[in-house]
Design a protein around this motif. Structure first.
Motif, mmCIF file in Angstrom:
data_model
loop_
_atom_site.group_PDB
_atom_site.id
_atom_site.type_symbol
_atom_site.label_atom_id
_atom_site.label_comp_id
_atom_site.label_asym_id
_atom_site.label_seq_id
_atom_site.Cartn_x
_atom_site.Cartn_y
_atom_site.Cartn_z
ATOM 1 N N SER A 3 33.963 45.803 -1.175
ATOM 2 C CA SER A 3 33.263 47.015 -1.593
ATOM 3 C C SER A 3 31.741 46.879 -1.497
ATOM 4 C CB SER A 3 33.670 47.364 -3.021
ATOM 5 O OG SER A 3 33.469 46.255 -3.859
ATOM 6 N N THR A 6 28.783 41.325 -3.177
ATOM 7 C CA THR A 6 27.819 40.261 -2.873
ATOM 8 C C THR A 6 26.507 40.851 -2.346
ATOM 9 O OG1 THR A 6 29.697 38.825 -2.376
ATOM 10 C CG2 THR A 6 27.536 38.085 -1.613
ATOM 11 N N ASP A 29 32.757 33.245 -6.616
ATOM 12 C CA ASP A 29 33.851 33.511 -5.689
ATOM 13 C C ASP A 29 34.081 32.214 -4.937
ATOM 14 O OD1 ASP A 29 35.640 34.233 -3.765
ATOM 15 O OD2 ASP A 29 34.505 35.920 -2.965
ATOM 16 N N VAL A 172 22.814 52.201 -0.014
ATOM 17 C CA VAL A 172 22.599 53.136 1.102
ATOM 18 C C VAL A 172 22.337 52.402 2.415
ATOM 19 C CG1 VAL A 172 21.858 55.101 -0.318
ATOM 20 C CG2 VAL A 172 20.159 53.403 0.396
ATOM 21 N N GLY A 173 22.918 51.219 2.566
ATOM 22 C CA GLY A 173 22.754 50.478 3.804
ATOM 23 C C GLY A 173 22.997 49.002 3.583
ATOM 24 N N GLU A 174 22.895 48.241 4.659
ATOM 25 C CA GLU A 174 23.214 46.817 4.584
ATOM 26 C C GLU A 174 22.005 45.930 4.305
ATOM 27 O OE1 GLU A 174 26.749 45.615 7.201
ATOM 28 O OE2 GLU A 174 25.740 47.156 8.389
#
Ligand SMILES: Nc1nc2c(ncn2[C@@H]2O[C@H](COP(=O)(O)OP(=O)(O)OP(=O)(O)O)[C@@H](O)[C@H]2O)c(=O)[nH]1
Ligand SMILES: [Mg+2]
Length: 192
Positions: A3, A6, A29, A172-174
């Motif tokens: 989702s 990270t 994780d 709103v983005g990577e």
């Protein structure tokens, strides 16, 4: 589920750092080696410390060590990354519950947030996710990711309304700066 947990932690760590506070991230994780490496990349981008366990170490024990280190170093904010992909859901939920117990025990008086990250493209399945997570954790907020695509994340309106859990941030983005504080008025306009 990918989702954007990270990624969101990297974005939040940078924000907190820029506000003048010290930040540490914990790689809880431990199920996938790649997950630890990914968080390490984000910690470098955000310029914050990272606590890593060994591969397959009990995630709750990584969190325990991270809290100890954070206390020793007077860190203002510790952010713990948790797994999304495990053998099965029961295992994942037990693990989250254990992590929560460690945090409660070691930091009884600290301000704590438990943020559930929801992918805006998920649709109705998000309601199930909230239900499952509420059983093991006191969710204090949501992060709605991937709002830069065509998905509008309308499903969260019902979730927020029914559970009284606020949306804290939107993705709103990577990129590391692709996160905004949630404003309900903008969101409603976008949905309409
Ligand atoms: N377009 C877009 N992509 C995002 C956003 N947030 C995360 N992503 C992408 O989503 C993918 C999964 O992100 P992760 O941060 O690895 O997700 P995760 O929840 O940690 O995944 P697991 O650890 O596997 O459970 C990556 O390719 C990210 O670049 C966002 O706001 N917008
Ligand atoms: Mg992850």
């Amino acid at each position: 589920m990918e989702s954007g947990k990270t990624t969101s932690i990297g974005k939040i760590a940078k924000r907190i750092k820029e506000s003048g506070k010290s930040v540490m991230v914990a790689a809880a994780d431990t199920f996938r080696a790649a997950a630890v490496e990914q968080l390490e990349v984000w910690s470098k981008r955000a310029n914050c410390d990272i606590i890593k366990g060994s591969e397959n170490q009990d995630p709750a024990s990584v969190v325990f060590e991270a809290i100890k280190k954070a206390k020793e170093n007077n860190i203002d904010v510790l952010i713990c990354d948790t797994a999304g992909r495990l053998h099965n859901k029961k295992y994942l939920m037990d693990e989250l519950e254990k992590i929560q117990r460690v945090i409660e025990k070691e930091l009884p008086d600290a301000d704590k947030e438990s943020l559930l990250v929801i992918d805006a493209t998920t649709g109705q399945n998000a309601i199930e996710q909230v239900k499952a997570f509420k059983e093991v954790s006191n969710i204090t907020g949501l992060i709605l990711t991937k709002l830069d695509g065509t998905a509008k994340g309308g499903v969260v309106i019902g979730i927020v309304h029914e559970n009284k859990i606020p949306v804290k941030f939107i993705g709103v983005g990577e990129g590391i700066d692709d996160m905004e504080v949630f404003k309900s008025s903008d969101f409603v306009k976008a949905i309409i």
